[in-house]
Design a protein around this motif. Sequence first.
Motif, short mmCIF file in Angstrom:
data_model
loop_
_atom_site.label_atom_id
_atom_site.label_comp_id
_atom_site.label_asym_id
_atom_site.label_seq_id
_atom_site.Cartn_x
_atom_site.Cartn_y
_atom_site.Cartn_z
N MET A 15 -81.57 -2.34 74.57
CA MET A 15 -82.60 -2.34 75.60
C MET A 15 -83.45 -3.59 75.51
O MET A 15 -83.76 -4.07 74.43
CB MET A 15 -83.50 -1.10 75.44
N LEU A 17 -87.20 -5.42 76.41
CA LEU A 17 -88.52 -4.86 76.13
C LEU A 17 -89.06 -4.05 77.30
O LEU A 17 -89.95 -3.25 77.14
CB LEU A 17 -89.49 -5.97 75.73
N MET B 1 -89.85 -13.03 72.02
CA MET B 1 -88.91 -11.95 72.38
C MET B 1 -88.35 -11.33 71.11
O MET B 1 -87.78 -12.03 70.27
CB MET B 1 -87.81 -12.55 73.24
N ALA B 2 -88.53 -10.07 70.96
CA ALA B 2 -88.01 -9.40 69.76
C ALA B 2 -86.49 -9.36 69.80
O ALA B 2 -85.89 -9.33 70.86
CB ALA B 2 -88.56 -7.98 69.69
N GLU B 3 -85.90 -9.40 68.65
CA GLU B 3 -84.44 -9.32 68.58
C GLU B 3 -83.97 -7.93 69.00
O GLU B 3 -84.59 -6.92 68.65
CB GLU B 3 -83.97 -9.61 67.14
N VAL B 4 -82.93 -7.89 69.72
CA VAL B 4 -82.39 -6.62 70.17
C VAL B 4 -81.31 -6.18 69.17
O VAL B 4 -80.47 -6.96 68.79
CB VAL B 4 -81.81 -6.76 71.58
#
Lengths: 256, 111
Positions: A15, A17, B1-4
């Motif tokens: 997903m 964010l 952006m955080a790692e997915v």
Amino acid sequence: MAAHVTTPGAVEPKMWLGGIEPMKASYGKLMMWFFLISDTFTFSALLVAYGTARFSFPAFTGKHEDFTFSNAYWPVPERVYESVPFLHGVSLPLVFVGIMTFILIASSVTMVLAVEAGHRMDRANVEKYMLWTILGGFTFLGCQAWEWSHFIHGTDSGSVMSVIENGVRIDKTIFGANLTENQYGPPAFADFFFFITGFHGTHVFSGVILNILIFFRAATGFYDKRGSYEMVEKVGLYWHFVDLVWVFVFTFFYLV
Amino acid sequence: MAEVHHHHVHNQDPEAGAEQRKAIWKTFWILLIITSLEFLIAFTVPHGVLKVSIFIIMTIVKAFYIVGEFMHLKHETKTLIWSILVPVIFVAWLILALLLEGNAIFEAIFG
């Protein structure tokens, strides 16, 4: 964002964010695709310019055996690229560039095998196939360096060209090619050779650097800790794209 | 952006992904055979429209296999496939337009 910190792994798989997953692809993968589309435009621009220049120059119309280098018409590519390392003076048209094509396709295969191993979290195989891919990349670059060197230095006897120097038309023997002189044909031909294969070679070089980084991170257990080898896949996309561009360069620069 | 993060099942089964590997090698052989055929044609077919058309078709077939199989685009969603293909169609048009333009320049200078 700060109020919404989650621990790794607590995020829903894949997903973004916003909580959804556009086109069923992760953020990084989709951005890689869009980067590659923009890179496609750049390479297309170069190849389109090449096509336009080629069509605006006269083509060689005589018999194939009678072909000689001249700046009055566009050269026949297989007569330009007919040298192979260690076989001096032997005419082997397109053989060397064929070897280069094979190396790049083979390295694309090892890359996709690394991606496949990554899906299974198989670190040893990711390392093995990344090393093969890096080796293929370096070999290709080495071949290209040789080809450039040969193209720049030219043939033993050079070719006599009718050129204008200081406002006077003279006959001059030219050896090899640079951005202003070219023993194989019109100077524009050499300019396109340097720009298109050079821009592609730069991409191969960046790809090798990225592949080394991926290998290093895989070997040090970075992706195991992260729980995903998706970076291998993203860099893989770039590497296949470089192979894809070469397929087009091979056809439009060397074959037709 | 955080790692997915992905949740992959750690699969020790050596048979896992065997089918995928088979598809990879099949694609490799197809690409190799097409490239060898290109060589054969380069030295046997006389230069002309036919030869150029064959080369262009073979290049597109190779591109199809590289993008479809190696880059996995064939197995992505339809939206993603079209987002990539539509710009390329415009590029094809640009190539055609500028080849005609190049020909017009040739006619103007040498025609």
